[in-house]
Write an enzyme that holds these catalytic residues in place. Structure first.
Site, PDB file in Angstrom:
ATOM      1  N   VAL A 196       0.880  -1.166   0.000  1.00  0.00           N
ATOM      2  CA  VAL A 196       0.000   0.000   0.000  1.00  0.00           C
ATOM      3  C   VAL A 196       0.914   1.211   0.000  1.00  0.00           C
ATOM      4  O   VAL A 196       1.574   1.511   0.990  1.00  0.00           O
ATOM      5  CB  VAL A 196      -0.923   0.009   1.231  1.00  0.00           C
ATOM      6  N   GLU A 229       3.389  -4.970  14.940  1.00  0.00           N
ATOM      7  CA  GLU A 229       2.996  -4.930  16.350  1.00  0.00           C
ATOM      8  C   GLU A 229       1.820  -5.871  16.597  1.00  0.00           C
ATOM      9  O   GLU A 229       1.049  -6.173  15.693  1.00  0.00           O
ATOM     10  CB  GLU A 229       2.653  -3.493  16.766  1.00  0.00           C
ATOM     11  N   TYR A 230       1.704  -6.349  17.830  1.00  0.00           N
ATOM     12  CA  TYR A 230       0.655  -7.296  18.234  1.00  0.00           C
ATOM     13  C   TYR A 230       0.727  -8.586  17.415  1.00  0.00           C
ATOM     14  O   TYR A 230      -0.293  -9.165  17.054  1.00  0.00           O
ATOM     15  CB  TYR A 230      -0.735  -6.648  18.126  1.00  0.00           C
ATOM     16  N   MET A 233      10.801   0.662  21.484  1.00  0.00           N
ATOM     17  CA  MET A 233       9.709   1.634  21.564  1.00  0.00           C
ATOM     18  C   MET A 233       9.446   1.989  23.031  1.00  0.00           C
ATOM     19  O   MET A 233       8.428   1.636  23.614  1.00  0.00           O
ATOM     20  CB  MET A 233       8.473   1.081  20.861  1.00  0.00           C
ATOM     21  N   THR A 234      10.411   2.699  23.604  1.00  0.00           N
ATOM     22  CA  THR A 234      10.392   3.024  25.027  1.00  0.00           C
ATOM     23  C   THR A 234       9.602   4.314  25.276  1.00  0.00           C
ATOM     24  O   THR A 234      10.153   5.354  25.646  1.00  0.00           O
ATOM     25  CB  THR A 234      11.832   3.139  25.562  1.00  0.00           C
ATOM     26  N   TYR A 235       8.292   4.203  25.064  1.00  0.00           N
ATOM     27  CA  TYR A 235       7.369   5.305  25.303  1.00  0.00           C
ATOM     28  C   TYR A 235       5.958   4.733  25.360  1.00  0.00           C
ATOM     29  O   TYR A 235       5.759   3.537  25.156  1.00  0.00           O
ATOM     30  CB  TYR A 235       7.466   6.376  24.203  1.00  0.00           C
ATOM     31  N   GLU A 236       4.985   5.594  25.659  1.00  0.00           N
ATOM     32  CA  GLU A 236       3.576   5.237  25.760  1.00  0.00           C
ATOM     33  C   GLU A 236       3.221   4.505  27.050  1.00  0.00           C
ATOM     34  O   GLU A 236       2.273   3.724  27.079  1.00  0.00           O
ATOM     35  CB  GLU A 236       3.098   4.438  24.544  1.00  0.00           C
ATOM     36  N   TRP A 296       9.941   9.354  18.066  1.00  0.00           N
ATOM     37  CA  TRP A 296       8.537   9.260  17.640  1.00  0.00           C
ATOM     38  C   TRP A 296       7.805  10.446  18.251  1.00  0.00           C
ATOM     39  O   TRP A 296       7.745  10.564  19.461  1.00  0.00           O
ATOM     40  CB  TRP A 296       7.905   7.950  18.119  1.00  0.00           C
TER      41      TRP A 296
END
Length: 308
Positions: free
Chosen positions: A27, A97-98, A160-163, A286
């Site tokens: 896509v 992810e997931y 991904m060391t956030y959220e 990010w």
């Protein structure tokens, strides 16, 4: 203007995101303006592949198809190579992810196949990793990411060391330093430090109070807007020494109390200090959609930005 002011501080610029269909067709992304900005500003464009759908979520079922159906995977890999060449990208960042727990091995094998295919052509392969603190950590975000296997399969990883503080969660720092440390220290038991990029957020959240699980929704804001709101409502900005992040509360014109957590020069410096402390490869941000000039000043003062 925001992009032009940011690109000179970057090694890579990563337009978000290329997706793919159930048969492996890419896509496409309208990325020409971003690619031109990267070239003009001296940053190398890095292609981003994810399982993000038009509905805005990551599809574990789409990942499952690509990881378990040879024909779909063959098509996807061929299309990725062709797009890298066509658009002049300099590498590939994969962000599934997931991923189903039962697909963890297949995901690492897929990444290894990409590395074997693309490295001889001069393209590094990077994988984004969930912020795990243990190999057997439960949860759909974590179980499909085998740190050791993925670390062995790719050239670099982005943690991904956030959220921790997020849209539907309770008010707290987006990237509390103790939590970030936990992820880094676990990652180092599975992956060489020289392969690890530390993920850093360039945003904050504003939560209306009281927080009600399942109902309260925080607003994502820039650090600049967070400071502006504190000024607008005449409140002092606090600083959590434990989380190493700024925060404050204010009451809006409707009498609703809010709690705001965000990033500033101090919190960014605390995160960037982890790079030499642990010998990490670098840092990945990010994202670049919100103004935060203090970050780039701190980064530029502490490090020489590598070009590739």
């Amino acid at each position: 203007a925001l992009l032009q002011s940011t690109v000179p501080y970057l090694t890579y610029l990563t337009p978000f995101t290329y997706g793919f269909t159930p048969d492996g067709t890419l896509v496409e992304l309208d990325d020409e303006a971003l690619l031109a900005a990267a070239r003009q500003g001296g940053a190398a464009p890095l292609m981003h592949l994810s399982t993000l759908t038009e509905e805005g979520g990551f599809s574990n079922e789409l990942a499952h198809l690509a990881l378990t159906q040879p024909a779909v995977q063959d098509t996807l890999v061929d299309n990725l190579e062709a797009m890298l060449v066509q658009k002049g990208y300099r590498g590939l960042d994969v962000d599934f992810e997931y991923v189903y727990a039962e697909d963890a091995g297949a995901y690492a094998a897929f990444l290894g196949r990409l590395t074997e295919r693309l490295n001889p052509l001069g393209y590094p392969v990077i994988a984004a990793l969930a912020p795990k603190i243990a190999a057997d950590q439960p949860g759909t975000l974590y179980e499909g990411h085998d740190f050791a296997a993925i670390g062995a399969a790719v050239n670099q990883v982005l943690l991904m060391t956030y959220e921790w503080g997020y849209t539907y969660g309770p008010p707290m720092a987006v990237a509390p330093l103790p939590n970030v440390r936990q992820v880094v220290e676990y990652a180092l038991t599975e992956i060489p430090a020289s392969k690890i990029w530390l993920g850093v957020p360039l945003y904050g959240y504003d939560w209306p109070l009281p927080f009600v699980q399942g109902r309260t929704k925080a607003q994502s804001i820039s650090p600049q807007e967070a400071v502006a709101r504190a000024v607008r409502y005449g409140v002092d900005i606090q600083y959590s020494e434990q989380a190493q992040a700024p925060w404050y509360r204010y009451t809006d014109g409707y009498g609703i109390t809010h709690e705001v957590w965000f990033e500033d020069a101090r919190s960014i410096q605390a995160k960037l200090a982890l790079i030499p402390e642990y010998g990490l490869y670098g840092v990945g941000y990010w994202n670049l959609m919100r103004p935060f000039p203090q970050n780039w000043r701190v980064l530029n003062a502490l490090y020489r930005i590598r070009t590739v």
